[in-house]
Design a protein around this motif. Structure first.
Motif, mmCIF file in Angstrom:
data_model
loop_
_atom_site.group_PDB
_atom_site.id
_atom_site.type_symbol
_atom_site.label_atom_id
_atom_site.label_comp_id
_atom_site.label_asym_id
_atom_site.label_seq_id
_atom_site.Cartn_x
_atom_site.Cartn_y
_atom_site.Cartn_z
ATOM 1 N N ALA A 103 0.828 -1.207 0.000
ATOM 2 C CA ALA A 103 0.000 0.000 0.000
ATOM 3 C C ALA A 103 0.867 1.264 0.000
ATOM 4 C CB ALA A 103 -0.943 -0.011 1.203
ATOM 5 N N HIS A 104 1.916 1.278 0.825
ATOM 6 C CA HIS A 104 2.791 2.456 0.872
ATOM 7 C C HIS A 104 3.589 2.613 -0.416
ATOM 8 C CE1 HIS A 104 2.498 4.267 4.912
ATOM 9 N NE2 HIS A 104 2.086 3.070 5.290
ATOM 10 N N ASP A 105 3.868 1.517 -1.100
ATOM 11 C CA ASP A 105 4.608 1.568 -2.358
ATOM 12 C C ASP A 105 3.722 2.093 -3.489
ATOM 13 O OD1 ASP A 105 6.219 1.169 -4.562
ATOM 14 O OD2 ASP A 105 6.446 -0.992 -4.296
ATOM 15 N N LEU A 106 2.487 1.620 -3.557
ATOM 16 C CA LEU A 106 1.658 1.864 -4.743
ATOM 17 C C LEU A 106 0.618 2.966 -4.586
ATOM 18 C CD1 LEU A 106 0.957 -1.846 -5.811
ATOM 19 C CD2 LEU A 106 2.892 -0.375 -6.422
ATOM 20 N N LEU A 107 0.169 3.249 -3.375
ATOM 21 C CA LEU A 107 -0.953 4.179 -3.177
ATOM 22 C C LEU A 107 -0.472 5.542 -2.694
ATOM 23 C CD1 LEU A 107 -3.537 1.801 -1.431
ATOM 24 C CD2 LEU A 107 -3.187 2.216 -3.877
ATOM 25 N N PRO A 108 -1.264 6.597 -2.942
ATOM 26 C CA PRO A 108 -0.879 7.944 -2.504
ATOM 27 C C PRO A 108 -1.178 8.167 -1.024
ATOM 28 C CG PRO A 108 -2.973 8.045 -3.672
ATOM 29 C CD PRO A 108 -2.510 6.614 -3.763
ATOM 30 N N ILE A 109 -0.540 7.390 -0.165
ATOM 31 C CA ILE A 109 -0.728 7.525 1.277
ATOM 32 C C ILE A 109 0.085 8.719 1.767
ATOM 33 C CG2 ILE A 109 -0.217 6.440 3.510
ATOM 34 C CD1 ILE A 109 -0.889 3.749 2.253
ATOM 35 N N GLN A 110 -0.557 9.600 2.522
ATOM 36 C CA GLN A 110 0.132 10.754 3.098
ATOM 37 C C GLN A 110 0.776 10.323 4.410
ATOM 38 O OE1 GLN A 110 0.409 13.778 1.482
ATOM 39 N NE2 GLN A 110 -0.550 12.611 -0.168
ATOM 40 N N ASP A 111 2.089 10.501 4.505
ATOM 41 C CA ASP A 111 2.811 9.982 5.662
ATOM 42 C C ASP A 111 3.560 11.119 6.348
ATOM 43 O OD1 ASP A 111 3.676 8.144 7.447
ATOM 44 O OD2 ASP A 111 4.947 7.013 6.078
ATOM 45 N N GLY A 112 2.831 11.927 7.124
ATOM 46 C CA GLY A 112 3.441 13.030 7.851
ATOM 47 C C GLY A 112 3.271 12.805 9.339
ATOM 48 N N GLU A 113 2.692 13.816 10.019
ATOM 49 C CA GLU A 113 2.412 13.641 11.447
ATOM 50 C C GLU A 113 1.340 12.579 11.651
ATOM 51 O OE1 GLU A 113 1.679 17.406 13.306
ATOM 52 O OE2 GLU A 113 3.454 18.310 12.398
ATOM 53 N N LYS A 114 0.496 12.398 10.637
ATOM 54 C CA LYS A 114 -0.476 11.305 10.625
ATOM 55 C C LYS A 114 -0.324 10.553 9.311
ATOM 56 C CE LYS A 114 -4.011 13.445 13.577
ATOM 57 N NZ LYS A 114 -5.444 13.863 13.660
ATOM 58 N N THR A 115 -0.675 9.261 9.346
ATOM 59 C CA THR A 115 -0.645 8.449 8.128
ATOM 60 C C THR A 115 -2.070 8.299 7.637
ATOM 61 O OG1 THR A 115 1.269 7.256 8.986
ATOM 62 C CG2 THR A 115 0.098 6.257 7.140
ATOM 63 N N THR A 116 -2.373 8.884 6.478
ATOM 64 C CA THR A 116 -3.765 8.921 6.020
ATOM 65 C C THR A 116 -3.876 8.515 4.560
ATOM 66 O OG1 THR A 116 -3.575 11.268 5.424
ATOM 67 C CG2 THR A 116 -4.389 10.768 7.636
ATOM 68 N N PHE A 117 -5.082 8.028 4.214
ATOM 69 C CA PHE A 117 -5.421 7.686 2.832
ATOM 70 C C PHE A 117 -6.697 8.421 2.477
ATOM 71 C CE2 PHE A 117 -7.653 4.872 -0.241
ATOM 72 C CZ PHE A 117 -6.733 4.939 -1.274
ATOM 73 N N HIS A 118 -6.657 9.190 1.389
ATOM 74 C CA HIS A 118 -7.803 9.997 0.986
ATOM 75 C C HIS A 118 -8.757 9.153 0.145
ATOM 76 C CE1 HIS A 118 -9.805 13.860 0.349
ATOM 77 N NE2 HIS A 118 -10.025 13.466 -0.902
ATOM 78 N N MET A 119 -10.027 9.121 0.538
ATOM 79 C CA MET A 119 -11.000 8.320 -0.195
ATOM 80 C C MET A 119 -12.393 8.926 -0.046
ATOM 81 S SD MET A 119 -11.625 5.013 2.283
ATOM 82 C CE MET A 119 -13.211 4.608 1.515
ATOM 83 N N ILE A 120 -13.322 8.388 -0.827
ATOM 84 C CA ILE A 120 -14.721 8.818 -0.733
ATOM 85 C C ILE A 120 -15.460 7.813 0.143
ATOM 86 C CG2 ILE A 120 -16.854 9.263 -1.999
ATOM 87 C CD1 ILE A 120 -15.145 9.994 -4.420
ATOM 88 N N VAL A 121 -16.010 8.304 1.241
ATOM 89 C CA VAL A 121 -16.782 7.463 2.154
ATOM 90 C C VAL A 121 -18.244 7.477 1.710
ATOM 91 C CG1 VAL A 121 -17.452 7.114 4.569
ATOM 92 C CG2 VAL A 121 -15.189 8.012 4.027
ATOM 93 N N ASN A 122 -18.905 6.344 1.825
ATOM 94 C CA ASN A 122 -20.316 6.194 1.414
ATOM 95 C C ASN A 122 -20.503 6.530 -0.062
ATOM 96 O OD1 ASN A 122 -21.033 5.585 4.106
ATOM 97 N ND2 ASN A 122 -21.222 7.769 4.589
ATOM 98 N N GLU A 123 -19.559 6.079 -0.877
ATOM 99 C CA GLU A 123 -19.609 6.379 -2.309
ATOM 100 C C GLU A 123 -20.898 5.837 -2.930
ATOM 101 O OE1 GLU A 123 -16.677 6.011 -6.223
ATOM 102 O OE2 GLU A 123 -16.189 4.975 -4.348
ATOM 103 N N GLY A 124 -21.532 6.665 -3.756
ATOM 104 C CA GLY A 124 -22.759 6.255 -4.427
ATOM 105 C C GLY A 124 -24.016 6.528 -3.640
ATOM 106 N N SER A 125 -23.888 7.086 -2.442
ATOM 107 C CA SER A 125 -25.072 7.394 -1.634
ATOM 108 C C SER A 125 -25.157 8.907 -1.432
ATOM 109 C CB SER A 125 -24.977 6.695 -0.272
ATOM 110 O OG SER A 125 -24.007 7.335 0.548
ATOM 111 N N PRO A 126 -26.322 9.417 -0.991
ATOM 112 C CA PRO A 126 -26.450 10.867 -0.760
ATOM 113 C C PRO A 126 -25.481 11.379 0.304
ATOM 114 C CG PRO A 126 -28.611 9.806 -0.798
ATOM 115 C CD PRO A 126 -27.613 8.708 -0.802
ATOM 116 N N ASP A 127 -25.011 10.476 1.198
ATOM 117 C CA ASP A 127 -24.110 10.892 2.276
ATOM 118 C C ASP A 127 -22.638 10.830 1.869
ATOM 119 O OD1 ASP A 127 -26.346 11.128 3.897
ATOM 120 O OD2 ASP A 127 -26.223 9.033 4.560
#
Length: 722
Positions: A255-279
């Motif tokens: 995942a760290h090799d292939l994905l755009p994971i942000q690795d600073g003070e926190k390690t985060t992955f940007h994504m869409i939550v509840n994709e395809g729903s009004p929320d």
């Protein structure tokens, strides 16, 4: 649950605060750097729940609160001492309890001790030695990617000695936090070709001296324990140049090799939550030890991770049949993600599984689209020096060239393939390097990255007339053990893993991994390998009783950055050998970062913006502003029982510091450094002490001083109780 550095550091911070507040309300003052250390292991509520009325930043504008005591948790930097002295001279708080995250320079300590106002105000002084960042239970970083160029860049000679002293103090702090006074060993390369080959030996001696000095000034260190004495192994990136280049297929590393994971003070992955729903919303999802799905799966092979995620979700559906119907498809990741969008009442569980299903799916998409399945076998052959039948691999160059021709293979992967091939061959003639780069359609400047590998001990070129020698592996592979078919794409083990296995068996070569202080008993290693009764967990520990932790603790420090495959290896060996193995490093490396940092070794040093060479930070000017009194308002005559407003002369203004935020007189660190990389091996390590350890101990032997209780308690607002 076993030991966790996160919990250990958090407990030290919380217990220190608790012992100082002693049930009375106080203000906590932090600086930018000490706040990062605290925030990494503790929530704000964890702090406020222990009689902390407010948390303030020493660099910010603050209202004076002369009726309340303050606890300062500070980093020992000159401009922070300037801020502290400004507070004391302004009498901003009533009493001051000083807690330093690392050892304070003796000159700064003398400045504080020489102030009459400071003597009146300071009610406690101690050093915690917590200047590091636990990332996982057994993984620690210093968040210092600049360590790599300082250690290996030819122009950073003047910075090395000071940097090694800083590293030694941080590693000593980690040992103190873990309650370990370990035996120190280090990696000594055989027949090295690079000037930094003595890096590990010098750093190990700095650490050993720092530990000895700490023990000298702290008679209670190490604390009593039934564990066998720990071991600290100091090594550096040059020990294993393949580990940062090979494609790993365990979940975390992939995942760290292939994905755009942000690795600073926190390690985060940007994504869409509840994709395809009004929320639906975009969100940065954090990857931490609190995410049980992440912790449980991060070291699994990606195939096993996907099977586990899908199996766990199927188990959830079996336990909650009203969420699905007979026609639901639970055999594909996309179908499961769609089903999860319909489970709003299980938000936390849903987000965790949605995160990891998304990450796993994206990893597999890249794996398929960029021919990683075709690259992996030849990468494994080059990294191990053997094919899947444990024989010398054939047609390596033909396979590499075919992949360099493939448009589906990314340019960054082509460069990785070329570097691995050159390391596998122990170098080729320079003309062949140019041909490979041209064949891969890579720019000629990538040749600098290849050349720079030699600064880390990797031979990439040789002259036509050079006599070729067989490459001797640090840890030869056992060719008699057949390789399981499902392991063909993960045959390579980082050198750290084999090193730890040899260490735990008492078979680690003392020529290649010597002790700083050789043991009195030359057979000590063999006895350790046979095991010890003290290393076994007691079976008599009853329910509710904390099991005594008797496992030996091993700390590996990897100078120049460590990989996620090396972190996984430490966990695996610890579990297999009944040890607690901790990996500490300056920063975590991904293949992209490693290649970029190797390329930077030929860049003009001034372009790297190394923090050690920046102008020193200065205390904010507002701390030294003259407080001009507001024009007096028209006051009504004082009522019965009221005092008239106080008069008297105004307090003299505090003089601002000189340039750089320091008072006049000799500047710190004005002595020029004399340790060039070229002359590392000529350096005398015993001519100077790593630090003044008299500053390591508080007035009560390294523990928080016992506080004198006030006769009148104060409430949260600082008002005296009746």
């Amino acid at each position: 649950m076993g030991v966790s550095v996160i919990d250990e550091q958090r407990d030290i911070l919380i217990n220190t605060i608790k012992n100082i507040t002693a049930g009375d309300w106080k203000i906590l003052v932090v600086d930018k750097d000490s706040k990062k250390i605290i925030d990494n292991v503790a929530k704000e509520d964890d702090i406020l729940n222990h009689n902390i009325a407010n948390i303030e930043s020493i660099e910010d504008r603050r209202e004076a609160n002369p009726t309340m005591d303050a606890i300062y948790i500070l980093s020992p930097q000159p401009h922070i001492v300037d801020c502290l002295m400004a507070d004391i001279e302004r009498r901003r708080y009533q009493r001051t309890f000083l807690v330093w995250t690392a050892v304070l320079d003796p000159q700064l300590r003398r400045r504080i001790d020489g102030s009459a106002l400071a003597k009146q105000a300071i009610a406690g002084f101690e050093t915690l030695s917590i200047d590091f960042f636990p990332r996982e239970s057994h993984l620690i970083t210093f968040r210092d990617p600049w360590s790599f160029p300082i250690l290996y860049h030819p122009s950073c000679n003047g910075l090395i000695r000071k940097h090694m002293q800083d590293l030694a103090q941080k590693i000593t702090g980690l040992c103190v936090t873990l309650g370990e006074y370990p035996k120190v060993r280090y990696y000594r390369p055989q027949n090295p070709i690079h000037e930094a080959s003595v890096l590990s030996s010098h750093l190990a001696r700095f650490i050993s001296e720092e530990l000895d000095e700490y023990a000298q000034w702290n008679p209670n260190f190490p604390p009593p324990s039934s564990r066998p004495q720990g071991v600290l192994i100091v090594t550096d990136r040059s020990m294993d140049l393949m580990a940062p280049l090979v494609h790993e297929f365990t979940y975390q590393a992939m995942a760290h090799d292939l994905l755009p994971i942000q690795d600073g003070e926190k390690t985060t992955f940007h994504m869409i939550v509840n994709e395809g729903s009004p929320d639906a919303e975009e969100k940065d999802m954090e990857l931490t030890d609190k995410d049980k799905v992440w912790v449980e799966n991060r070291h699994r092979h990606m195939k096993d991770t996907i099977d586990k995620l899908m199996g766990d979700f199927q188990k959830f559906l079996d336990e909650n049949p009203h969420f699905t119907n007979a026609n639901s498809d639970t055999t594909s990741l996309n179908a499961i993600k769609d089903m999860m969008a319909g489970l709003p009442q299980f938000q936390e569980m849903k987000e965790a599984y949605s995160l990891h299903l998304t990450m796993a799916q994206e990893c597999m998409n890249i794996f398929q689209h960029h021919k990683l399945n075709e690259m992996s076998p030849i990468e494994q052959d080059m990294a191990t020096g053997l094919d899947e039948d444990n024989r010398k691999p054939k047609n390596v160059l033909d396979t590499v060239v075919r992949l360099l021709d493939d448009d589906a293979v990314k340019q960054s992967d082509r460069l990785r393939l070329i570097i691995m091939y050159l390391l596998f061959r122990d170098g080729v003639i320079p003309e062949d390097v140019k041909r490979l780069l041209a064949h891969a359609s890579l720019p000629p400047q990538d040749g600098e990255i290849i050349t720079n590998m030699e600064l880390l001990g990797g031979r990439t070129t040789h002259d036509l007339k050079d006599v070729r020698k067989d490459v001797r592996l640090l840890f030869p592979v056992d060719t008699k053990t057949p390789i399981a078919e499902d392991s063909y794409m993960s045959r390579f083990n980082p050198a750290v893993k084999t090193m730890l296995e040899y260490l735990c068996r008492g078979a680690l070569d003392q020529t290649q991994f010597p002790y700083v202080k050789p043991p009195l008993d030359p057979n000590e290693d063999a006895l350790i390998g046979q095991g010890s009764l003290r290393a076994a967990k007691p079976s008599w520990a009853g329910a509710g009783r904390r099991v005594v932790d008797n496992r030996q603790r091993i700390i590996v420090f990897m100078a120049g950055g460590a990989t996620f495959s090396e972190s996984r290896s430490c966990y695996e060996v610890g579990a297999a050998m009944n040890r607690d193995v901790f990996l500490a490093t300056s920063h975590m490396l991904t293949p992209q970062l490693f290649v970029r940092q190797v390329g930077d070794l030929s860049v003009d040093k001034r372009r790297l913006d190394i923090p050690m060479e920046r102008p020193p930070p200065r205390a904010p000017a507002h701390l030294f502003e003259i407080e001009r009194p507001a024009p007096p308002p028209i006051r009504a005559p004082p009522g019965p029982g009221q005092r008239p407003p106080p008069g008297g002369p105004q307090k003299a203004p505090v003089r601002p510091p000189g340039p750089g935020g320091l008072p006049g007189g000799p500047r710190l660190n004005s002595e020029p450094s004399t340790l060039p990389t070229q002359a590392m091996s000529n350096m005398s390590l015993h001519s100077s002490r790593p630090s003044n350890a008299s500053d390591m101990i508080s007035s009560s032997g390294g523990k928080p001083a016992k506080l004198e209780k006030e006769k009148k308690k104060r409430n949260i607002f600082g008002m005296k109780k009746g």
